[in-house]
Design a protein around this motif. Structure first.
Motif, short mmCIF file in Angstrom:
data_model
loop_
_atom_site.label_atom_id
_atom_site.label_comp_id
_atom_site.label_asym_id
_atom_site.label_seq_id
_atom_site.Cartn_x
_atom_site.Cartn_y
_atom_site.Cartn_z
N PRO A 8 18.53 35.59 -8.68
CA PRO A 8 17.55 35.36 -7.62
C PRO A 8 16.34 34.62 -8.19
N THR A 9 15.82 33.67 -7.43
CA THR A 9 14.70 32.87 -7.88
C THR A 9 13.52 33.12 -6.95
N PRO A 10 12.35 33.44 -7.44
CA PRO A 10 12.06 33.75 -8.85
C PRO A 10 12.71 35.08 -9.27
N VAL A 11 12.99 35.22 -10.55
CA VAL A 11 13.73 36.39 -11.04
C VAL A 11 13.01 37.68 -10.68
N ALA A 13 11.96 38.79 -7.92
CA ALA A 13 11.06 38.79 -6.77
C ALA A 13 11.84 39.03 -5.48
N TRP A 14 11.18 39.62 -4.52
CA TRP A 14 11.77 39.78 -3.20
C TRP A 14 10.66 39.69 -2.18
N PRO A 15 10.73 38.91 -1.14
CA PRO A 15 11.91 38.06 -0.89
C PRO A 15 11.93 36.88 -1.85
N PHE A 16 13.09 36.44 -2.20
CA PHE A 16 13.25 35.34 -3.15
C PHE A 16 13.47 34.06 -2.38
N GLU A 17 13.32 32.95 -3.09
CA GLU A 17 13.46 31.65 -2.44
C GLU A 17 14.88 31.10 -2.49
N GLY A 18 15.71 31.64 -3.32
CA GLY A 18 17.08 31.14 -3.42
C GLY A 18 17.81 31.77 -4.59
N MET A 19 19.00 31.27 -4.84
CA MET A 19 19.82 31.77 -5.94
C MET A 19 20.18 30.61 -6.85
N GLU A 20 20.13 30.86 -8.13
CA GLU A 20 20.63 29.92 -9.11
C GLU A 20 21.95 30.48 -9.63
N VAL A 21 22.92 29.62 -9.85
CA VAL A 21 24.20 30.05 -10.43
C VAL A 21 24.13 29.80 -11.93
N HIS A 22 24.46 30.81 -12.70
CA HIS A 22 24.47 30.73 -14.15
C HIS A 22 25.83 31.19 -14.66
N VAL A 23 26.10 30.89 -15.92
CA VAL A 23 27.35 31.31 -16.56
C VAL A 23 26.99 31.95 -17.89
N LYS A 24 27.59 33.08 -18.19
CA LYS A 24 27.40 33.75 -19.47
C LYS A 24 28.74 33.83 -20.19
N ASP A 25 28.74 33.52 -21.46
CA ASP A 25 29.96 33.58 -22.26
C ASP A 25 30.08 34.94 -22.95
N PHE A 26 31.28 35.49 -22.90
CA PHE A 26 31.62 36.71 -23.61
C PHE A 26 32.79 36.37 -24.53
N PRO A 27 33.06 37.18 -25.55
CA PRO A 27 34.21 36.91 -26.42
C PRO A 27 35.51 36.86 -25.62
N ALA A 28 36.47 36.08 -26.08
CA ALA A 28 37.75 35.93 -25.38
C ALA A 28 38.44 37.28 -25.17
N GLU A 29 38.31 38.17 -26.14
CA GLU A 29 38.98 39.47 -26.02
C GLU A 29 38.33 40.38 -24.98
N ALA A 30 37.17 40.00 -24.46
CA ALA A 30 36.48 40.82 -23.46
C ALA A 30 37.33 41.05 -22.22
N GLU A 31 38.21 40.12 -21.93
CA GLU A 31 39.08 40.26 -20.76
C GLU A 31 39.98 41.49 -20.87
N HIS A 32 40.25 41.94 -22.10
CA HIS A 32 41.17 43.05 -22.33
C HIS A 32 40.46 44.35 -22.70
N THR A 64 30.71 42.73 -4.21
CA THR A 64 31.27 42.79 -5.57
C THR A 64 30.74 41.66 -6.47
N LEU A 65 29.88 40.80 -5.96
CA LEU A 65 29.39 39.67 -6.75
C LEU A 65 28.28 40.11 -7.70
N PRO A 66 28.21 39.50 -8.89
CA PRO A 66 27.18 39.88 -9.86
C PRO A 66 25.86 39.13 -9.64
N PHE A 67 24.77 39.87 -9.73
CA PHE A 67 23.43 39.31 -9.65
C PHE A 67 22.67 39.77 -10.89
N GLU A 68 21.95 38.86 -11.51
CA GLU A 68 21.17 39.22 -12.70
C GLU A 68 19.76 39.57 -12.26
N VAL A 69 19.35 40.77 -12.58
CA VAL A 69 18.03 41.26 -12.15
C VAL A 69 17.38 42.04 -13.30
#
Length: 97
Positions: A8-11, A13-32, A64-69
């Motif tokens: 959420p932007t700004p991080v 805050a509520w009410p927020f102005e919008g959402m930014e999409v980000h990607v975080k990398d985890f180790p390949a084995e994290a899937e298991h 079920t969607l992830p939000f970073e807060v």
């Protein structure tokens, strides 16, 4: 393994102005990893612990969607839309913290 999430932007805050999409990398084995290990690594909802963002997230179920807060300690963490209804429904009241 990569996890796409919304910030959420700004991080935090509520009410927020919008959402930014980000990607975080985890180790390949994290899937298991077990659900418990994934929760420790921040790959499950930090509020309820029920939603595992590796397997449970679905565009058809925005709760079920992830939000970073910011968490209670100020550190950024992932929470699901079910725990943060204000991020999936503009008319919703922020969840009790």
């Amino acid at each position: 393994m990569r996890l796409a999430y919304y910030r959420p932007t700004p991080v935090g805050a509520w009410p927020f102005e919008g959402m930014e999409v980000h990607v975080k990398d985890f180790p390949a084995e994290a899937e298991h990893w077990s659900r418990g290990r994934a929760r420790q690594a921040g790959m499950a909802c930090a509020a309820c612990g029920e939603v595992d963002f590796r397997r449970d997230r679905s565009e058809d179920k925005p709760e079920t969607l992830p939000f970073e807060v910011p968490g209670p300690d100020g550190e950024l963490r992932f929470e699901c839309g079910g725990c943060r209804p204000e991020f999936i429904d503009q008319d919703a009241v922020p969840a009790q913290r």
